[in-house]
Design an enzyme around this catalytic site. Sequence first.
Site, PDB file in Angstrom:
ATOM      1  N   ASP A 122     -10.158   2.868   1.944  1.00  0.00           N
ATOM      2  CA  ASP A 122     -10.316   2.178   3.232  1.00  0.00           C
ATOM      3  C   ASP A 122     -11.122   3.009   4.234  1.00  0.00           C
ATOM      4  OD1 ASP A 122      -8.971  -0.203   2.656  1.00  0.00           O
ATOM      5  OD2 ASP A 122      -7.022   0.662   3.158  1.00  0.00           O
ATOM      6  N   GLY A 144      -0.562   3.133  13.093  1.00  0.00           N
ATOM      7  CA  GLY A 144       0.178   2.575  11.961  1.00  0.00           C
ATOM      8  C   GLY A 144      -0.566   2.841  10.665  1.00  0.00           C
ATOM      9  N   LYS A 188       0.806  -1.231   0.000  1.00  0.00           N
ATOM     10  CA  LYS A 188       0.000   0.000   0.000  1.00  0.00           C
ATOM     11  C   LYS A 188       0.838   1.278   0.000  1.00  0.00           C
ATOM     12  CE  LYS A 188      -4.225  -1.769   2.081  1.00  0.00           C
ATOM     13  NZ  LYS A 188      -5.279  -1.557   3.067  1.00  0.00           N
ATOM     14  N   ALA A 235       4.190   9.065  20.392  1.00  0.00           N
ATOM     15  CA  ALA A 235       4.722  10.036  19.425  1.00  0.00           C
ATOM     16  C   ALA A 235       4.141   9.807  18.028  1.00  0.00           C
ATOM     17  CB  ALA A 235       6.243   9.938  19.385  1.00  0.00           C
TER      18      ALA A 235
HETATM   19  P1  ATR Z   1      -0.866  -1.664  10.072  1.00  0.00           P
HETATM   20  O1  ATR Z   1      -0.359  -1.235   8.731  1.00  0.00           O
HETATM   21  O2  ATR Z   1      -1.729  -2.906  10.049  1.00  0.00           O
HETATM   22  O3  ATR Z   1      -1.499  -0.552  10.833  1.00  0.00           O
HETATM   23  P2  ATR Z   1       1.540  -1.236  11.528  1.00  0.00           P
HETATM   24  O4  ATR Z   1       1.760  -0.022  10.696  1.00  0.00           O
HETATM   25  O5  ATR Z   1       2.678  -2.149  11.835  1.00  0.00           O
HETATM   26  O6  ATR Z   1       0.432  -2.146  10.875  1.00  0.00           O
HETATM   27  O7  ATR Z   1       0.861  -0.746  12.895  1.00  0.00           O
HETATM   28  C1  ATR Z   1       0.540  -1.628  13.910  1.00  0.00           C
HETATM   29  C2  ATR Z   1      -0.183  -0.885  15.015  1.00  0.00           C
HETATM   30  O8  ATR Z   1      -0.502  -1.819  16.047  1.00  0.00           O
HETATM   31  C3  ATR Z   1       0.641   0.211  15.661  1.00  0.00           C
HETATM   32  O9  ATR Z   1      -0.221   1.227  16.114  1.00  0.00           O
HETATM   33  C4  ATR Z   1       1.274  -0.548  16.826  1.00  0.00           C
HETATM   34  O10 ATR Z   1       1.688   0.269  17.906  1.00  0.00           O
HETATM   35  P3  ATR Z   1       3.159   0.959  17.888  1.00  0.00           P
HETATM   36  O11 ATR Z   1       3.053   2.119  16.958  1.00  0.00           O
HETATM   37  O12 ATR Z   1       3.388   1.348  19.293  1.00  0.00           O
HETATM   38  O13 ATR Z   1       4.098  -0.106  17.393  1.00  0.00           O
HETATM   39  C5  ATR Z   1       0.118  -1.401  17.263  1.00  0.00           C
HETATM   40  N1  ATR Z   1       0.542  -2.583  18.017  1.00  0.00           N
HETATM   41  C6  ATR Z   1       1.091  -3.716  17.521  1.00  0.00           C
HETATM   42  N2  ATR Z   1       1.345  -4.595  18.508  1.00  0.00           N
HETATM   43  C7  ATR Z   1       0.940  -4.008  19.671  1.00  0.00           C
HETATM   44  C8  ATR Z   1       0.918  -4.400  21.051  1.00  0.00           C
HETATM   45  N3  ATR Z   1       1.386  -5.596  21.448  1.00  0.00           N
HETATM   46  N4  ATR Z   1       0.417  -3.537  21.949  1.00  0.00           N
HETATM   47  C9  ATR Z   1      -0.035  -2.322  21.565  1.00  0.00           C
HETATM   48  N5  ATR Z   1      -0.050  -1.886  20.297  1.00  0.00           N
HETATM   49  C10 ATR Z   1       0.423  -2.717  19.349  1.00  0.00           C
END
Ligand code: ATR
Length: 277
Positions: free
Chosen positions: A103, A130, A67, A156
């Site tokens: 989306d 994310g 994407k 952040a």
């Molecule tokens: P996507 O494209 O599916 O959004 P990504 O960009 O890797 O995937 O984002 C994953 C999201 O899930 C992020 O907001 C991540 O938090 P961080 O920015 O702090 O990494 C969140 N996330 C993933 N695992 C997590 C966990 N165990 N606890 C809390 N947040 C989590």
Amino acid sequence: MTADLYCVMGNPVEHSRSPWIHARFAQLTGQDVHYGKRLVPLGGFQQAVRDFRAEGGRGCNVTVPFKFEAAPLATQLTARAALAGACNTLRFDGAGILADNTDGVGLANDIAHNAGIDIGGRDVLLIGAGGAASGVLGPLLEARPRRIVVANRTCAKAGLLAERHGALAARNGVRLEAPELRDLRDAFDVVINATTTSLSGAAVPVPAAVLKPGALACDMMYGPAAQGFLAWASRHGAVARDGLGMLVEQAAEAFFVWRGVRPPSAQVLAELRTTLQ
Ligand code: ATR
């Protein structure tokens, strides 16, 4: 006459429901469309798009992990795709490529039309910062809730996402905030999980007190991947909703971008739920 060709490009792509959804849209609207799926090797996305255009393809959907690779191919980037920083829909217009992101509109339309909740004037919590969260924040703001709080483990990132959407929030009269998780005390009418926590079996990173009684709690995933969040939401008195409606609605918006015709998405969503039971 041969059908107009479309496809979804991703890796993995085998289990994509998009070919089924678009085949139903085409049948129900009388559009002569064939929609397939292409497994694209990592690093091979741009070549795959060139190949598909050369074969006469008219457009494609783009899914994980490509994407973020679609925008550089575009001769025209929609405002919503620019704000999202990611694209899920390409339309091949003669010599040019339109890159879009459906989306967020898909999620907003699912909440409004399938769940029947008007988020206008309500308080919304978006969990995550994310790609998935970034894809939906713009259209959520355009639905004019009273407030959207973006909550993320890494505060952040939520701050940056909110900052990028500051002007849109102001234009729509929405309070947009990105507090530290430990400062998250309020309860919300709509809670949207855009993290990957369900996938990994990790805990939902916000306390259950964020759910007002009867709140709508949506996960952007469906099937087994959504179950952790949905069980958490139901256990705490919320109305749990998976991402199947968002999937169908983002497809409907892509179909509209390509064909200029709105398919009967609620009917197709109901049919899809039946086939998955
Ligand atoms: P996507 O494209 O599916 O959004 P990504 O960009 O890797 O995937 O984002 C994953 C999201 O899930 C992020 O907001 C991540 O938090 P961080 O920015 O702090 O990494 C969140 N996330 C993933 N695992 C997590 C966990 N165990 N606890 C809390 N947040 C989590």
